[in-house]
Motif scaffolding. Structure first.
Motif, short mmCIF file in Angstrom:
data_model
loop_
_atom_site.label_atom_id
_atom_site.label_comp_id
_atom_site.label_asym_id
_atom_site.label_seq_id
_atom_site.Cartn_x
_atom_site.Cartn_y
_atom_site.Cartn_z
N ALA A 21 27.55 29.77 9.37
CA ALA A 21 27.38 29.60 10.82
C ALA A 21 28.18 30.67 11.58
O ALA A 21 27.69 31.26 12.55
CB ALA A 21 27.80 28.20 11.25
N LYS A 22 29.39 30.92 11.12
CA LYS A 22 30.24 31.95 11.76
C LYS A 22 29.61 33.34 11.61
O LYS A 22 29.65 34.15 12.53
CB LYS A 22 31.65 31.96 11.16
CG LYS A 22 32.49 30.74 11.47
CD LYS A 22 32.74 30.57 12.97
CE LYS A 22 32.76 29.10 13.36
NZ LYS A 22 31.92 28.68 14.45
N GLN A 23 29.06 33.59 10.44
CA GLN A 23 28.40 34.87 10.18
C GLN A 23 27.20 35.05 11.13
O GLN A 23 27.00 36.12 11.70
CB GLN A 23 27.93 34.91 8.71
CG GLN A 23 27.37 36.25 8.28
CD GLN A 23 28.41 37.36 8.32
OE1 GLN A 23 29.51 37.19 7.81
NE2 GLN A 23 28.07 38.46 8.95
N ILE A 24 26.46 33.97 11.31
CA ILE A 24 25.29 34.00 12.22
C ILE A 24 25.75 34.25 13.66
O ILE A 24 25.19 35.08 14.37
CB ILE A 24 24.47 32.69 12.08
CG1 ILE A 24 23.75 32.69 10.72
CG2 ILE A 24 23.47 32.53 13.22
CD1 ILE A 24 23.11 31.38 10.30
N ILE A 53 27.14 26.47 14.95
CA ILE A 53 26.81 27.74 15.63
C ILE A 53 27.00 27.53 17.13
O ILE A 53 26.42 26.60 17.70
CB ILE A 53 25.34 28.16 15.33
CG1 ILE A 53 25.14 28.39 13.84
CG2 ILE A 53 24.98 29.42 16.13
CD1 ILE A 53 23.67 28.63 13.45
N LYS A 54 27.80 28.38 17.76
CA LYS A 54 28.08 28.17 19.18
C LYS A 54 27.06 28.81 20.12
O LYS A 54 27.06 28.52 21.31
CB LYS A 54 29.50 28.62 19.51
CG LYS A 54 30.52 27.77 18.77
CD LYS A 54 31.88 27.77 19.39
CE LYS A 54 32.81 26.85 18.62
NZ LYS A 54 32.97 27.28 17.19
N ASN A 55 26.22 29.66 19.59
CA ASN A 55 25.15 30.25 20.42
C ASN A 55 24.18 29.15 20.87
O ASN A 55 24.23 28.05 20.35
CB ASN A 55 24.32 31.25 19.59
CG ASN A 55 25.15 32.32 18.94
OD1 ASN A 55 26.25 32.06 18.49
ND2 ASN A 55 24.61 33.52 18.88
N ASP A 56 23.28 29.49 21.80
CA ASP A 56 22.19 28.56 22.10
C ASP A 56 21.31 28.51 20.86
O ASP A 56 20.92 29.55 20.33
CB ASP A 56 21.36 29.06 23.28
CG ASP A 56 22.10 28.89 24.60
OD1 ASP A 56 23.00 28.01 24.66
OD2 ASP A 56 21.79 29.62 25.55
#
Ligand code: IMP
Ligand code: MG
Length: 170
Positions: A21-24, A53-56
């Motif tokens: 998730a961090k990589q993404i 994942i912190k993105n939308d």
């Protein structure tokens, strides 16, 4: 009930999914991403990945099965397609395990025809020794030996999907 041996415990698995998730997050640098989960096996990986994942993040799902007797062509049947348009979107296909690679090779070509801006693959597990068709997989949780695995979404005759770890059956 079959005997199930632990291959990857819950803590180790979930820590690795957090790393993916961090990589993404890093690779998509604040951009919106569309995760397309392949039912049913990807559900637990999909939720664990999405939560970290912190993105939308937009979620969609597909359900596919392989046609009987067409192993060589790898043609698959789409039981349920994605619901929303992915035109211009940054898409990640989320899969439980890559074995021969046929399912994802087909799906990748199928989804590319819907004109996403980009499309990548995230898989919880990979069995590289079983690969029949080569494909580029950007996000791999764990590469494993050729064992039949269950749990964390993966089934044996529809059972064991609810196990919170990856186990194997002899
Ligand atoms: P492929 O087209 O051969 O890569 O097929 C991958 C699909 O086969 C996965 O999405 C799983 O549904 C299934 N599969 C492959 N190996 C296993 C396993 O060890 N346990 C459970 N399902 C598996
Ligand atoms: Mg599957």
């Amino acid at each position: 009930m079959k005997e199930i041996y632990t291959l990857i415990n819950k803590a180790k698995l979930e820590k690795r999914i957090e790393e993916l998730a961090k990589q993404i997050e890093k690779d998509y640098d604040g951009k919106e991403v569309v995760l397309i989960g392949i039912l049913k096996g990807s559900i637990m990986f999909m939720t664990q990945l999405a939560k970290n994942i912190k993105n939308d993040v937009l979620l969609d799902f597909m359900d596919v099965s392989s046609y009987e007797g067409t192993e060589s062509t790898g043609k698959i049947k789409i039981n349920k397609d994605i619901r929303d348009s992915i035109e211009g979107k940054d898409v990640i296909i989320v899969e439980d395990i890559i074995d021969t690679g046929r399912t994802l090779t087909y799906l990748l070509e199928y989804l590319k025809q819907k004109n996403p801006n980009s499309i990548k693959i995230a898989t919880m597990l990979s069995k590289p020794s079983r690969r029949v068709v080569e494909l580029a997989v950007e996000y791999v949780g764990f590469s494993i030996e050729d064992k039949f695995v269950v749990g964390y979404g993966l089934d044996y005759n529809e059972k064991y999907r609810n196990l919170p770890y990856i186990g194997y059956i002899e």
